[in-house]
Design a protein around this motif. Sequence first.
Motif: not given
Length: 179
Positions: A72-77, A121-130, A134-144, A150-151
């Motif tokens: 997931a590439l998220v906004e912020g660090v 966006r130059k004003s916001i750093t993006d970070t990759w999170v791995r 093992s569960e699969g709720k609807n849009r789970q990673v995004r919501r977590m 960190f959207p």
Amino acid sequence: MLIAFNKPMNVLSQFTSEGGWPALDGFGLPKGVYAAGRLDRDSEGLLLLTDDGGLQARISSPKFKKPKVYYALVEGVPDQTALDALQNGVRLKDGQTAPCKAEAVDVPEWIWDRDPPVRVRKSITDTWVRLSLSEGKNRQVRRMCASVGFPVVRLVRWSVGPHDLTDLAPGKWREVVGV
């Protein structure tokens, strides 16, 4: 038969177009296969397809707890507090998520350019999170990720169980040996 497909951004995880979005029918997949689980239109990466109902259930049912790895590439660090919260499970509107693995990582070497590109966006750093869960709720990673501040701006599923995207370009597929 089990197919690993690298689903591009803005493609539906079904064989019929809907709402102007392209579907799986445009990628030359074998007849009679269907998605084992789903991947949202705005997410990319590994989608497994099969013509075997029992195999489909073993892949997609939460009771079999197949690990899924997402980048997931998220906004912020995200700080350690946010990563710890993800790892311990977070409370969402539909309940508590199970513990998972979560870590900030460098840009994955294998990542492809997205079409359309991620808005920079130059004003916001993006970070990759791995994340490995093992569960699969609807849009789970995004919501977590959003719940810890960190959207997600890009989400790629790398693997399901033993199957991953190694050497599989977006829009391409290959037959693989079962789960």
